[in-house]
Design an enzyme around this catalytic site. Structure first.
Site, PDB file in Angstrom:
ATOM      1  N   ALA A 254     -19.821  -2.729   9.893  1.00 44.33           N
ATOM      2  CA  ALA A 254     -19.888  -1.362  10.397  1.00 44.33           C
ATOM      3  C   ALA A 254     -21.171  -1.196  11.200  1.00 44.33           C
ATOM      4  O   ALA A 254     -22.114  -1.961  11.025  1.00 44.33           O
ATOM      5  CB  ALA A 254     -19.887  -0.393   9.218  1.00 44.33           C
TER       6      ALA A 254
ATOM      7  N   GLY B 168     -17.479  -4.730   7.317  1.00 51.00           N
ATOM      8  CA  GLY B 168     -16.280  -4.156   7.909  1.00 51.00           C
ATOM      9  C   GLY B 168     -15.583  -5.108   8.874  1.00 51.00           C
ATOM     10  O   GLY B 168     -14.363  -5.018   9.072  1.00 51.00           O
TER      11      GLY B 168
ATOM     12  N   GLU C 245     -13.578  -7.336   6.696  1.00 50.35           N
ATOM     13  CA  GLU C 245     -12.477  -6.535   6.145  1.00 50.35           C
ATOM     14  C   GLU C 245     -11.375  -6.336   7.167  1.00 50.35           C
ATOM     15  O   GLU C 245     -10.190  -6.383   6.851  1.00 50.35           O
ATOM     16  CB  GLU C 245     -13.010  -5.176   5.692  1.00 50.35           C
ATOM     17  CG  GLU C 245     -13.929  -5.297   4.492  1.00 50.35           C
ATOM     18  CD  GLU C 245     -14.503  -3.958   4.073  1.00 50.35           C
ATOM     19  OE1 GLU C 245     -15.284  -3.387   4.856  1.00 50.35           O
ATOM     20  OE2 GLU C 245     -14.173  -3.489   2.986  1.00 50.35           O
TER      21      GLU C 245
ATOM     22  N   GLU D 248     -22.817  -5.684   2.270  1.00 48.50           N
ATOM     23  CA  GLU D 248     -22.982  -4.255   1.984  1.00 48.50           C
ATOM     24  C   GLU D 248     -23.971  -3.982   0.857  1.00 48.50           C
ATOM     25  O   GLU D 248     -24.730  -3.015   0.903  1.00 48.50           O
ATOM     26  CB  GLU D 248     -21.628  -3.626   1.621  1.00 48.50           C
ATOM     27  CG  GLU D 248     -20.724  -3.351   2.817  1.00 48.50           C
ATOM     28  CD  GLU D 248     -19.840  -4.540   3.169  1.00 48.50           C
ATOM     29  OE1 GLU D 248     -20.137  -5.677   2.737  1.00 48.50           O
ATOM     30  OE2 GLU D 248     -18.850  -4.337   3.884  1.00 48.50           O
TER      31      GLU D 248
END
Ligand code: 3H9
Length: 692
Positions: free
Chosen positions: A66, A105, A108, A128
């Site tokens: 992210a 992310g 993911e 994370e």
């Protein structure tokens, strides 16, 4: 080729659509990237001519997570559920083509695709946890379905990336393809998917591995025990455990919901804010306003170290570790032999733990040249002096060294306090002199304070910073002042700690408060570890402080089995009745009326004066930015990352609150608490240290 948006392109190769993300530097999953992905995949899915879709990234890496700078801001762009529907729910095979680092992310998102290809150098992971978060887009639900629960726990809780070997073993990638041929290979895979009617494979449907862990709480208990110590004080790891546990206990969609909620709950926490701040602070610290990235650096092929004590030895190891030869100089053979033996023992111990091979130890020791003569340093490109803290001795050494060292060699002092300009003044090359202040143990601690002298030239500074990176340090540029940034602030805490034990607390009370705040140890445990007799001499000692009394009694810290604490054979500390009596007697002699001091006051007395000193350091320009001070404290003194450093901590509680408390203390306890003008100014302007 058609542009989906500024960072996403869609091209067609026959019946295969290729969606390319190009958002330097690391293709972070920003609002724009998410929207580009959603819209590009939707467009390709809707095109009857397209039969399969490849998602690939331009530049140095696949999506590295992210966009950290977007956290805590109002959401924009495509949502994660939209992205998931487009990818996992897409009607045509979607293939992620991975190079570089598929993290957070980004990883993911790859796991939402139907297939994954990667080059051998690719790395995968969920960092994370290092940001005080957990994966928020299905990572904790999908990875265990591939890797098994134990492996997934390791990946999610450690935050460490894993490589292609494991990715292949766990089925994270379906095919490993030749380096540099990712696009071609992905197209070929897509062709195969179309021609052989490969199914729309969804990780969410693979339940065997999570089912296998059902009814085995011991898997989680083991991990909980293992990480409880490592993550003392941290919050996110428990949420990570709960999320992976949900993958085992709950149906997929419910697990997704739980993960999402845990993630959303963590984003606004003080810890996550602090850890995001530190992420950027760690990167900013390398940037120096007037020393641009392209400043020429000097080649450092050989390093000299003067002094083979604990510091000199530790410093040397940093260079030996990266293949730079070191000449280490001592005045007496015995001290030299002892220093070299210590280095060898350290390496042997590392080898015993399996973190070095015997051959590595031989190579490193082979790069070390012990010598008794400063003349041996003539061909070094950098010489670091690490002798006793005495200005006269240091000047003497630098005077000689200046004659011996070749022209253009950098001369550095590892002094923790002394004036670099004064040291430089005895040489003919003050422009090539600077401080390189390592923290003990120098081969372990990550911090390096690079001390810029008045005349130090830019290439010399750039060279020291580059070298620091090479040896795996985090370097902060600081200016000349007593104790530089770290020790100058530490002195404030130490002074208050001493006052507190006189006024009513015991050393273990102060230490407990500081330990519970998150530091690895309090001021008195630290003194015991370092030795109470640093800077103490028998001749000058007049029982005028508690420390002097303890030194006179030969309670000089862990090394003598006693200091502020009593120690047993295993060096386990116990509160000492002897010390308690010494303190009470000393206070009585001084006429101090002891009182019970609340923990809150102990904490504020220890930390607010540090913040105040930090403000003075900033005002004097001895640190470039508040976040550099925080980096010093995190990497040099073990300040808990989840509290972001003393200056961030001040911002978090509010500079106005810190100021008010300092004024209150000043009124009752005097000028040690006099607020720094910069702090007053910040408060008057309603600003924070981060705004400077
Ligand atoms: C997450 O994904 C949450 C999800 O689970 C849920 C929602 C989807 N964002 O490190 P470098 C910048 S959490 C914004 O020097 P390297 C960095 O600041 C995220 N910016 O390069 C720097 O800027 P500047 C999980 C980022 O080659 C520049 O890029 N992901 C981000 O040494 C170069 O960075 C992570 O935690 C980012 N995500 O290392 C991965 N990443 O040039 C974080 C980098 O202005 N990133 N920047 O100083 C890394 O670990 C390293 O950057 C990486 C490259 C290994 C990728």
């Amino acid at each position: 080729m058609s542009a989906i948006n500024a960072v996403t392109d869609l091209t067609c190769e026959g019946d295969i659509a290729v969606l390319t993300i190009n958002s330097p530097p690391v293709n972070a999953l920003s609002a724009e990237v998410r929207s580009g992905l959603r819209d590009g995949v939707r467009q390709a899915a809707a095109d009857p001519a397209v039969k399969a879709i490849v998602v690939i990234c331009a530049g140095r890496t696949f999506i590295a997570g992210a966009d950290i700078s977007e956290f805590g801001k109002p959401p924009k762009g495509a949502t994660l559920p939209e992205l998931r529907n487009a990818l996992e729910g897409g009607p045509k095979p979607i293939i992620a083509a991975i190079h570089g680092t598929a993290l957070g992310g980004g990883f993911e998102m790859a796991l939402m695709c139907h297939y994954r290809l990667a080059v051998p150098s690719a790395k995968f992971g969920f960092p994370e946890i290092k940001l005080g978060l957990i994966p928020g887009a299905g990572g904790t639900q999908r990875l265990p379905r591939l890797s098994g629960v134990e492996n997934a726990l390791e990946v999610v809780l450690s935050g460490a990336p894993f490589g292609i070997k494991q990715a292949r073993e766990w089925g994270v990638v379906d095919e490993v393809v030749e380096e540099g041929k990712l696009r071609e290979a992905a197209l070929a895979f897509a062709r195969k998917a179309i021609d052989t009617h490969m199914p729309l494979s969804k990780i969410r449907d693979r339940n065997e591995k999570v089912e296998a862990a059902r009814g085995h709480p011991e898997i989680f208990d083991k991990v909980r025990r293992e990480y409880a110590r490592k993550y003392r004080g941290f919050e996110a790891w428990q949420a990570a455990l709960r999320a992976v546990q949900a993958a085992v206990d709950l149906p997929f969609e419910d697990g997704m919901k739980l993960e999402r909620q845990e993630f959303l709950d963590l984003v606004p926490t003080a810890q996550a804010q602090a850890q995001r701040y530190v992420f950027f602070a760690e990167r900013k610290v390398w940037k120096i306003a007037d020393v641009p990235e392209d400043t020429p650096v000097l080649p450092i092929r050989k390093v000299g170290v003067i002094g083979a004590g604990t510091m000199g030895g530790g410093i040397s190891m940093n260079f030996l570790n990266v293949g730079i030869p070191v000449t280490i100089v001592e005045t007496a053979q015995e001290a030299l032999d002892r220093g070299v033996a210590t280095i060898r023992r350290n390496y042997d111990n590392t080898a015993k733990k399996g973190r070095l091979t015997a051959a590595d130890v031989t190579t490193r020791m082979g790069l070390l040249s012990p010598d008794l003569n400063l003349d041996a340093l003539a061909d070094c490109d950098l010489v670091i002096e690490a002798v006793y803290e005495d200005m006269q001795i240091k000047k003497e050494i630098f005077r000689k060294l200046d004659q011996i060292a070749k022209k253009g060699a950098i001369l550095a002092s590892n002094t923790s306090y002394l004036n670099i300009d004064e040291i430089a003044s005895v040489t003919s090359r003050p422009d090539y002199v600077l401080g390189m202040h390592f923290f003990s143990p120098a081969n372990v601690m990550r911090l390096l304070e690079v001390v810029r002298g008045e005349k130090t030239t830019r290439p010399v500074i750039a060279t020291a910073m580059r070298l620091a990176r090479k040896i795996g340090k985090v370097a902060a540029l600081v200016g000349v002042c007593h104790g530089f940034v770290g020790n100058r602030m530490l002195a404030q805490r130490q002074r208050e700690a001493q006052k507190l034990i006189l006024e009513g607390a015991m050393p273990w009370d102060v230490d407990r408060v500081i330990y519970d705040f998150g530091l690895p140890m309090g001021p008195f445990a630290m003194s015991d570890l370092a030795g109470l007799d640093i800077g103490w001499s028998k001749e000058a000692s007049k029982s005028s402080t508690i420390r002097e009394i303890l030194c006179e009694m030969d309670r000089r810290g862990q090394k003598t089995g006693a200091g502020y604490y009593d120690y047993d054979e295993q060096r386990t500390a116990r509160p000492s009745p002897v010390v308690e009596k010494i303190i009470l007697d000393f206070a009585a002699k001084k006429g101090v009326n002891r009182r019970a001091i609340p923990d809150e006051e102990i904490l504020q007395r220890c930390i607010y004066p540090m913040i105040n000193e930090g403000a003075k350091i900033l005002a004097e320009g001895k640190a470039q930015r508040a976040s550099d001070i925080d980096i010093v404290w995190i990497n040099g003194y073990g300040w808990p990352v989840y509290r972001g450093g003393p200056m961030f901590y001040a911002d978090l509680i509010g500079p106005d609150k810190v100021l008010a408390k300092l004024k209150e203390f000043q009124a009752t306890m005097g000028e040690d608490f006099k607020p720094a003008p910069l702090l007053e100014k910040l408060v008057a302007e309603g600003k924070q240290f981060q705004d400077l």
